[in-house]
Every structure is written in C-alpha cells, then in structure tokens.
Design a protein around this motif. Structure first.
Motif, PDB file in Angstrom:
ATOM      1  N   LEU A  79       0.300   4.374   7.482  1.00  0.00           N
ATOM      2  CA  LEU A  79       1.572   5.002   7.970  1.00  0.00           C
ATOM      3  C   LEU A  79       2.517   4.865   7.042  1.00  0.00           C
ATOM      4  O   LEU A  79       3.702   5.688   6.946  1.00  0.00           O
ATOM      5  N   PHE A  80       2.748   3.854   6.222  1.00  0.00           N
ATOM      6  CA  PHE A  80       3.810   3.723   5.298  1.00  0.00           C
ATOM      7  C   PHE A  80       3.740   4.671   4.125  1.00  0.00           C
ATOM      8  O   PHE A  80       4.732   5.570   3.538  1.00  0.00           O
ATOM      9  N   GLY A  81       2.429   4.825   3.680  1.00  0.00           N
ATOM     10  CA  GLY A  81       2.297   5.860   2.408  1.00  0.00           C
ATOM     11  C   GLY A  81       2.761   7.073   3.027  1.00  0.00           C
ATOM     12  O   GLY A  81       3.149   8.104   2.477  1.00  0.00           O
ATOM     13  N   ALA A  82       2.214   7.671   4.502  1.00  0.00           N
ATOM     14  CA  ALA A  82       2.653   8.938   5.039  1.00  0.00           C
ATOM     15  C   ALA A  82       3.846   8.843   5.590  1.00  0.00           C
ATOM     16  O   ALA A  82       4.200  10.237   5.832  1.00  0.00           O
ATOM     17  N   HIS A  87       5.899   5.432  13.911  1.00  0.00           N
ATOM     18  CA  HIS A  87       4.591   5.110  14.333  1.00  0.00           C
ATOM     19  C   HIS A  87       4.303   3.734  13.798  1.00  0.00           C
ATOM     20  O   HIS A  87       3.767   2.716  14.435  1.00  0.00           O
ATOM     21  N   LEU A  88       4.860   3.541  12.454  1.00  0.00           N
ATOM     22  CA  LEU A  88       4.591   2.097  11.896  1.00  0.00           C
ATOM     23  C   LEU A  88       5.277   0.919  12.715  1.00  0.00           C
ATOM     24  O   LEU A  88       4.582   0.013  13.030  1.00  0.00           O
ATOM     25  N   THR A 156       2.314  -7.472   3.179  1.00  0.00           N
ATOM     26  CA  THR A 156       1.587  -6.672   1.883  1.00  0.00           C
ATOM     27  C   THR A 156       1.481  -5.200   2.217  1.00  0.00           C
ATOM     28  O   THR A 156       1.349  -4.390   1.276  1.00  0.00           O
ATOM     29  N   ALA A 157       1.195  -4.729   3.513  1.00  0.00           N
ATOM     30  CA  ALA A 157       1.024  -3.429   3.854  1.00  0.00           C
ATOM     31  C   ALA A 157       2.452  -2.614   3.192  1.00  0.00           C
ATOM     32  O   ALA A 157       2.123  -1.287   2.790  1.00  0.00           O
ATOM     33  N   ALA A 298      -5.209   2.198   0.530  1.00  0.00           N
ATOM     34  CA  ALA A 298      -4.874   2.778   1.888  1.00  0.00           C
ATOM     35  C   ALA A 298      -3.551   3.520   1.707  1.00  0.00           C
ATOM     36  O   ALA A 298      -3.402   4.515   2.307  1.00  0.00           O
ATOM     37  N   GLN A 299      -2.571   2.934   0.998  1.00  0.00           N
ATOM     38  CA  GLN A 299      -1.316   3.676   0.664  1.00  0.00           C
ATOM     39  C   GLN A 299      -1.902   5.114   0.155  1.00  0.00           C
ATOM     40  O   GLN A 299      -1.190   6.175   0.469  1.00  0.00           O
TER      41      GLN A 299
END
Length: 456
Positions: A79-82, A87-88, A156-157, A298-299
């Motif tokens: 979600l952070f990468g997008a 939503h995050l 971390t995310a 994931a990012q």
C-alpha cells in the motif's frame, strides 16, 4: 522517517535500511540473553534451566506475534509502495483492533493451560516451579509483546528501521538494569528476571504505538477511512495466517525437541538453554535481513518494479555472508567462553553441552542464511505456500531425526544437535529451488487500486 525502497541504488538502500534493524536485533537479543545470564550466574544452574524449559512455550506465543507482524508488514509495504495512504491507515487500525482481541484471548488461554504445557514437556521437578512462574509472568505481558511486534512490522513496511531501534535500545538497557535490581537488590530470583522483562517490554511497546500513530497522522490523506475493514483483514490474513501457522508449527516442533532434551536432566537443559539463546541470536539476525528483503520486495511489487527483486536478493546474500561470518568464527573458536557467560565453572556438563551444540550447528549458518534470503523474497511476493513448504520440511526433518538418533540409535544429546544441519541443508536447497523458478510471476497477486470494499 519513511523510506521509498522502489527507487535509488539497491545496495545503498538495503544497507541503510538493514543496519538499524540489525542493531535493533542485537539489543533485543541482549536483553533476552541477559535474562539467562543473570539467572545462571546469580541464581544458579537450575534457574537457567527453568527459564530455558519454558522457552519453547514462550516461542509459541512469539510465533503468533511475529507471524502477524509479517502479514501486516507485507500488505502495508504494498500500500505504501502504491501510495494508497487512506487504505494504509485503515489497514493499520484494522491490525491494531485485531491485535488487541487476539492478545486478550491468547493471554487467557496461556494462563489457563501454562502449567499443563510445562508438564507435557516432562519438565524436571526441581525446576518446575520456577519455570512455571517465569512462563506465567511472560504470558501476562504477551499483549505488550504482540503490540511491539506489530508496530515494528508497520515501521519496517514504511521503510523506517530507525524508530524501533531507539525504543529497543531504551528497553534493553532498562531490562538489564531492572534484572540486576530485582535479582541482586530485592532477591526476587526467577520472578525478578520475569518481571524485569515484563516492565521493559510494556514501556517500549506503548512508546512504539504512540510514535507509530503520530507517523500515520502526518501522512497525506484527506479522505476519512473506516477503523475496521474485513476486506483488508482478509488481505492481511492471506499472508499472516500461513506465517503464523509456519511459525507456530516450528514452535510446536521445538516443544518436541525440548521434551527430548528434558529427558537428559537439568544440566543438559541448562547447557542447551545457553547455546540455543546464542544460536537464536545468529538466526534472528539472518531473519531480520530476510524481513528487510520482504519489505523491499513488497514495495517494488506494489510499484510494479519486479525487475528490482533479483538485485535485492543478490545484495541481501552479500549482507548475509557479512553477518554470518562473525557468529561462525566466535562460536567455533570461542564457544566455551560464550557459553561460560551463562554458567560458572562448576557447571562442567552444562558448559560442554552448549559447546558441542554450537560446534555442530555454527558451520551451517551460511546454509540457513541462503534459505532465509530466498524465503524473504517468497514472503514479500506472497508466495506463501512455497515459503511454508520449506519451513515445514526443516521442522519435520529435525524432529524426526532427533527422535531417530536418540530413541532408535540410542545416541546421547549429540544426536539431537545433529538434526539441525541436516534439516537446514535440505530445506535450504528447496528454498533456493523455489526462488529459482520465480513462482510469483505466475501466481503472485497483482496490486489493486481498490482494496476497500463498499461495506468496509
């Protein structure tokens, strides 16, 4: 400070991101080890054995916390990468509510069945009371442990590996001071060791929660978000539940191993307890690098930059070699000195037990490091079935071989230690194969812009 892991030099990003995480692990393991050192040095060999006897049970609770952290970390990284900040935030509040409910239920279960689990492990009578006491206090503090791990996973995310470090340093130093005060000044024995950990862990988890909520408040988003979303909980559960099951089955396997160790008496239990804490230090460092690689993966999945995954894996392998080497050298050359930190010179059987364990497993740290890095990518790409398969392979082999060597071949405790490198080697080969075939290119879920359901 959040970090975008989807742009920039991969080597610099991963080193800058991972070093604070490794320092965090060092401090975290320091206060875990301190409990055992103070128990063994200032209370006695039986006290060390008592803390060690409850260790595999506490690891079941830890497995749930760590597995939940892994699930939320991967989803929030995407979600952070997008750049889906609404939503995050909804995902974080969903995670926190779920965390509170689960921790209450598990604490009640632990208080109810804690002593029964100690009896199931055939804990020797001379250490049962202290072991049960330590376990009870640990279970009372489980909510703090759960909360801290979830907050750490969220930081971390977001690419922030420094904030958890600050809290952990303060917590570790506080735990050591409280250990010494409760044991040496107030003469509380094993109870003092347990309450010191409870207090330090509680303070650090609440501070981490406050800092994490403040960080989320600063993120750009104008839309209102629901406090709970079953749809997002499902997204998180797809990764979290297999991770929890994987971690839990490993912990259950360790219960069987501990039961086998317990059959050799309190001296062997004490030696194993000291060596397994040192071993856990090494393995946790590798797992930390693996978790960082999962966030990186994931990012980049969320940002549609899958080509960067292989770069991240190669750099993580280089980092893994750098981290493994000191542990291998220290445990092989200075193993007696390392185990001696926990025990005095009169505990000859216990010291020799710990030294033998380290000499058998330490050379294979490079092997298990490859497994953890491959697993990091598989977890980050949501290839959970493959990741879980490799872990179960390791677990089953270690348990079956340990019982075979001891019960069938009538070996001493050395037979248990030999099962570690065999299980690691075969499961590492399987992990490397799964990474090689890139299962996420076929099965991996595509990032979605719309993650909240209409009824969320």
């Amino acid at each position: 400070m959040t970090t975008d892991l989807t742009t920039g030099n991969t080597r610099k990003l991963l080193w800058a991101f991972s070093i604070p995480m490794l320092i965090s692990v060092a401090f975290q393991q320091m206060y875990n080890i301190t409990d055992s050192v103070i128990a063994g040095r200032f209370i006695g060999e039986d006290a060390l054995a008592a803390v060690g006897a409850s260790y595999p049970i506490t690891m079941i609770f830890m497995a749930i916390a760590v597995g939940s952290s892994a699930g939320c970390s991967v989803v929030i990284s995407r979600l952070f990468g997008a750049r889906l900040y609404v939503h995050l935030k909804c995902a974080v509040s969903t995670i926190l509510i779920t965390c509170i409910v689960m921790s209450i239920l598990l604490t009640l279960f632990g208080v109810w069945r804690g002593e029964a689990m100690m009896r199931m492990l055939q804990t020797p009578s001379n250490i049962f009371a202290d072991g049960s006491l330590y376990l009870t206090v640990y279970i009372y503090g489980f909510g703090f442990l759960f909360l801290y791990n979830v907050c750490n996973g969220i930081f971390t995310a977001l690419g922030d590996s420094r904030t958890p470090l600050y809290f952990l340093i303060a917590s570790s130093v506080g735990n050591v001071i409280l250990d010494l005060v409760f044991v040496l000044v107030f003469d509380m024995g094993v109870a003092g060791v347990a309450w010191a950990t409870f207090t330090a862990q509680g303070i650090s988890s609440l501070l981490a929660l406050g800092a994490m909520l403040l960080r989320l408040k600063q993120m750009p988003s104008t839309k209102h978000f629901p406090l709970f979303s079953f749809h997002l909980l499902g997204q998180i559960s797809v990764i979290a539940i297999p991770s929890i099951l994987q971690q839990s089955f490993v912990s259950v396997g360790n219960l069987f191993i501990q039961s086998l160790v317990n059959s050799f008496g309190s001296a062997v239990i004490a030696g194993y307890s000291s060596a397994i804490k040192l071993n856990t230090f090494a393995i946790t460092c590798m797992t930390t690098l693996s978790n960082g690689l999962s966030s990186f993966t994931a990012q980049n999945i969320g940002a549609h930059k899958e080509d960067r995954i292989a770069e991240g894996w190669k750099e993580s392998i280089r980092m893994g070699v750098f981290v493994c080497l000191p542990f291998v050298l220290i445990y092989l050359v200075l193993g007696r000195m390392a185990v001696g930190l926990f025990l005095d010179s009169v505990s000859a059987t216990a010291i020799q037990t710990g030294v033998t364990f380290l000499k058998i497993v330490a050379p294979f740290y490079f092997v298990v490091m490859i497994k953890t890095m491959c697993d990091g990518v598989l977890r980050g790409t949501s290839s959970i079935a493959y990741f879980t398969t490799t872990t179960f392979t390791d677990l089953v082999l270690r348990v079956v071989l340990a019982y075979f060597f001891v019960k069938v071949l009538s070996m001493d405790a050395t037979g248990i230690w030999l099962s570690w490198p065999i299980g690691w080697t075969l499961s590492s080969a399987l992990s490397a194969w799964f990474y090689h075939i890139r299962p996420w290119r076929v099965h991996g879920p595509k990032p979605k812009r719309r993650l909240l359901s209409k009824n969320s």
